[in-house]
Design a protein around this motif. Structure first.
Motif, PDB file in Angstrom:
ATOM      1  N   TYR A  27       0.869  -1.178   0.000  1.00  0.00           N
ATOM      2  CA  TYR A  27       0.000   0.000   0.000  1.00  0.00           C
ATOM      3  C   TYR A  27       0.906   1.228   0.000  1.00  0.00           C
ATOM      4  O   TYR A  27       1.768   1.375   0.859  1.00  0.00           O
ATOM      5  CB  TYR A  27      -0.914   0.010   1.226  1.00  0.00           C
ATOM      6  N   ARG A  28       0.732   2.113  -0.972  1.00  0.00           N
ATOM      7  CA  ARG A  28       1.564   3.307  -1.102  1.00  0.00           C
ATOM      8  C   ARG A  28       0.684   4.543  -1.221  1.00  0.00           C
ATOM      9  O   ARG A  28      -0.338   4.533  -1.925  1.00  0.00           O
ATOM     10  CB  ARG A  28       2.485   3.213  -2.322  1.00  0.00           C
ATOM     11  N   VAL A  29       1.100   5.608  -0.524  1.00  0.00           N
ATOM     12  CA  VAL A  29       0.358   6.860  -0.568  1.00  0.00           C
ATOM     13  C   VAL A  29       1.323   7.988  -0.948  1.00  0.00           C
ATOM     14  O   VAL A  29       2.391   8.130  -0.341  1.00  0.00           O
ATOM     15  CB  VAL A  29      -0.311   7.190   0.776  1.00  0.00           C
ATOM     16  N   PHE A  30       0.939   8.773  -1.955  1.00  0.00           N
ATOM     17  CA  PHE A  30       1.722   9.927  -2.383  1.00  0.00           C
ATOM     18  C   PHE A  30       0.906  11.192  -2.115  1.00  0.00           C
ATOM     19  O   PHE A  30      -0.221  11.316  -2.599  1.00  0.00           O
ATOM     20  CB  PHE A  30       2.039   9.851  -3.876  1.00  0.00           C
ATOM     21  N   ASP A  31       1.483  12.124  -1.342  1.00  0.00           N
ATOM     22  CA  ASP A  31       0.855  13.420  -1.092  1.00  0.00           C
ATOM     23  C   ASP A  31       1.699  14.491  -1.767  1.00  0.00           C
ATOM     24  O   ASP A  31       2.841  14.737  -1.356  1.00  0.00           O
ATOM     25  CB  ASP A  31       0.738  13.698   0.404  1.00  0.00           C
ATOM     26  N   MET A  32       1.145  15.116  -2.802  1.00  0.00           N
ATOM     27  CA  MET A  32       1.874  16.126  -3.562  1.00  0.00           C
ATOM     28  C   MET A  32       1.301  17.504  -3.293  1.00  0.00           C
ATOM     29  O   MET A  32       0.107  17.745  -3.484  1.00  0.00           O
ATOM     30  CB  MET A  32       1.772  15.816  -5.067  1.00  0.00           C
TER      31      MET A  32
END
Length: 223
Positions: A62-67
């Motif tokens: 599970y991967r989360v990217f916050d840009m």
């Protein structure tokens, strides 16, 4: 007997015509919907102030990217969790004059000043329908199925490509991508897919504090 032959000939002519009309109607409907969504999306593609969250789910990760993007500054926070070794990884990448990544791997911190990490940007999911060749555009429209669904109270379109075995969920009011599926999806019957991408957006709310660089003293440089 002649009447029967005449009727058969009429059927052989009429049926293909009906099928052709149905195909033309499908392509026309898809074209109108895609064009409308693209026009709505265009106003967001030019934004210089936005926040995007992209969450990727697979069978074991599970991967989360916050840009965070504000003018010429960008900050990407990536968090990964593996179900196989139960390890957490956090990466903070800064985008301005150069790309610098701050990494925290289970408490081991380091700085990489030669990073090649790419920013998370607002995607244009309709690029397939903007090719130079009109034949290619018609071909993509023909292979596409579009249906209206309600997703968490939000009117959306579920757009599937029958040959590429993937689909996407886009918001009707904005044209923004909500979900992307790597694998054919039918939401109504609960089919499972191997990889799923979820997106969340905010515009014109990112502040200078959101794109503030971490304290380098907390990390050691990666030579």
């Amino acid at each position: 007997m002649e009447k029967i032959k005449s009727s058969i000939k009429k059927i052989l002519v009429i049926v293909p015509l009906i099928l052709l009309v149905l195909v033309i109607m499908q392509i026309g409907r898809n074209y109108v919907i895609i064009r409308s969504l693209k026009e709505k999306l265009d106003q967001y593609l030019e934004s210089n102030n936005y926040y995007i969250r992209k969450a990727i789910s697979t069978y074991n990760t599970y991967r989360v990217f916050d840009m965070y993007k504000k003018d010429n500054k960008g900050k990407l926070i990536e968090n990964s969790f593996s179900l196989e070794d139960f390890k957490d990884i956090e990466r903070i990448t800064m985008f301005e004059d150069k790309v610098v990544t701050y990494e925290d791997f289970d408490g081991n911190k380091k700085i990489d000043e030669n990073s090649t990490v790419a920013e998370v940007v607002i995607l244009n999911p309709y690029s397939l329908y903007s090719k130079d060749s009109e034949v290619n555009i018609l071909d993509e429209l023909f292979k596409t199925s579009i249906k209206s669904i309600d997703y968490n109270g939000r009117p959306c379109y579920l757009i599937n490509n029958s040959l590429k075995n993937e689909g996407m969920l886009v918001e009707k009011s904005t044209g923004l991508l909500v979900k992307l599926y790597k694998g054919f999806i039918e939401l109504d019957n609960g089919n499972k897919v191997e990889t799923e991408y979820r997106y969340y957006y905010e515009f014109d709310k990112v502040t200078d504090n959101d794109v503030k660089e971490p304290n380098q003293l907390d990390y050691m440089k990666n030579q």
